[in-house]
Design a protein around this motif. Sequence first.
Motif, mmCIF file in Angstrom:
data_model
loop_
_atom_site.group_PDB
_atom_site.id
_atom_site.type_symbol
_atom_site.label_atom_id
_atom_site.label_comp_id
_atom_site.label_asym_id
_atom_site.label_seq_id
_atom_site.Cartn_x
_atom_site.Cartn_y
_atom_site.Cartn_z
ATOM 1 N N LYS A 163 0.822 -1.204 0.000
ATOM 2 C CA LYS A 163 0.000 0.000 0.000
ATOM 3 C C LYS A 163 0.860 1.259 0.000
ATOM 4 C CE LYS A 163 -3.957 1.861 2.443
ATOM 5 N NZ LYS A 163 -4.696 1.820 3.693
ATOM 6 N N ARG A 164 1.908 1.215 0.808
ATOM 7 C CA ARG A 164 2.756 2.388 0.966
ATOM 8 C C ARG A 164 3.433 2.817 -0.342
ATOM 9 N NH1 ARG A 164 7.193 2.994 5.632
ATOM 10 N NH2 ARG A 164 7.716 5.141 5.163
ATOM 11 N N HIS A 165 3.858 1.837 -1.137
ATOM 12 C CA HIS A 165 4.598 2.158 -2.361
ATOM 13 C C HIS A 165 3.773 1.993 -3.625
ATOM 14 C CE1 HIS A 165 8.144 2.779 -0.062
ATOM 15 N NE2 HIS A 165 8.203 1.530 0.357
#
Length: 355
Positions: free
Chosen positions: A131-133
Motif C-alpha cells: 500500500k505504501r509504495h
Amino acid sequence: MGDFNVTPQQPANGLTVLELFCGGGLGAIGFKAAGYDIVRALDFDKNAVKAYRHNFGDHVEQADINEIEIDSLPDTDVIFGGPPCQDFSIAGKGAGADGERGKLVWRYLEIIERKHPKAFVFENVKGLITKRHRPTFDALIEKFNEIGYEISWQVMNAWHYGVAQKRERVFIVGVRKDLGFTFEFPKPLEGDYQTRVLRDVIGDLPEPDYRNNHTYKPLSEADAKIANNVPSGGDFKDVPDELLPEHLRFLKNSKRSERNGGQGFAFKRYRMDDATHTITSDSTQKRTLKLHPYQPRRFTVRECLRIQSAPDTYVLPDDISLSAQYRIVGNGIASRVAWYIGRALADQIRLNSKA
C-alpha cells in the motif's frame, strides 16, 4: 563439490542484452543459459563487479548509473535488471522513490526511453506493491506505458519454479508496442511447483571447508549456545527460557510478533524437507538467523548459492570478504527464475516477430 545445475543451457537465441544493476551475476546465469548474449553489464558495487567479471568476463563495468552517458551504452534487444530495492523493501526504511536509491528507478526509465529496446525485464522486491509504495509502482507502470511499452507484471515465488526457496519478487516485463504483443509469464514446468526442498539442493554437500565457497561466518558464542538448542523445524520459541537472553525471553513470552526491535537475532532451523524463506543479503531475514538443518551454524555461501539455484560452476573469488559474499548472493535474482523469464521472453519475441 558436485555438478549442481538447474539452468540447462538453451541454444543461442540471437538476442542481445544490456544488464543494469547486474550484481554478482546470479540473474546473468539464467539469462545466459536461456540463450542471450549479454554485451554489457553495469553495477556500482566493486565486489559484485569483481564476482561478475570472475564468472563471465570483461563486459562488466563498475559505474554509477546516474553518472553514465546514456549514449555510451550499447543498443540491445533487451535491457535486464532492477534498481537496488532497499528503498522499497518492507525490511528497509521505506523511503520509496524519494530515497537516494529510489531515484535510480527514474534513471532506469530514462535509459529505457532513450535506448528503446524491444523489451525490458525489471525485478524488484514485493514491497514495491504494498500500500505504501503502490502509488510509485502505479506511476512507474504508467510511465513505462507512456514511453511505448506494453506492461505485464507478476509476483513470482521462486519456490513455484523449481527453487528451494520461498522468495517472492515483483517482475515487470515491458514489450515495445510496435512488436504487437504483451508478455505472458511462464507457467511452472512439470514437477517444479513447490517441490524443491533443501535435501534436493544441499543434501549431497560435504562438511564445510574453504574450497568452492563452502564456508560460513561463525556464530558468536552467545548465538551458538541458542542455536545448539533450536530443534529441527523449530525456532527460538522452542528453546528453554533459561538459555535465552532477556530480549528473546521477553519476545517468546509476549504476544508481539517476531519483530524483536532489532536486539539480537531470532532463530529458525530448517528441516531438509523444507524450502527456506528468502535468502537475504546478510544471510538473516528480518534479523532471523537461518540455521542449517542439523548443524548449529548458518548456511555456507555455497549452500546459499544453491538455495538461489546458482550452479556449482559459479564461484565467488576468495579475496571478497565473507560478508560481501553473502550480500552478493542475497541480493541476486534466483538464477532459475531468470532462466524461466528469459526463455519465455525469447520464445514470445520469436513467435511475434514479423517475418
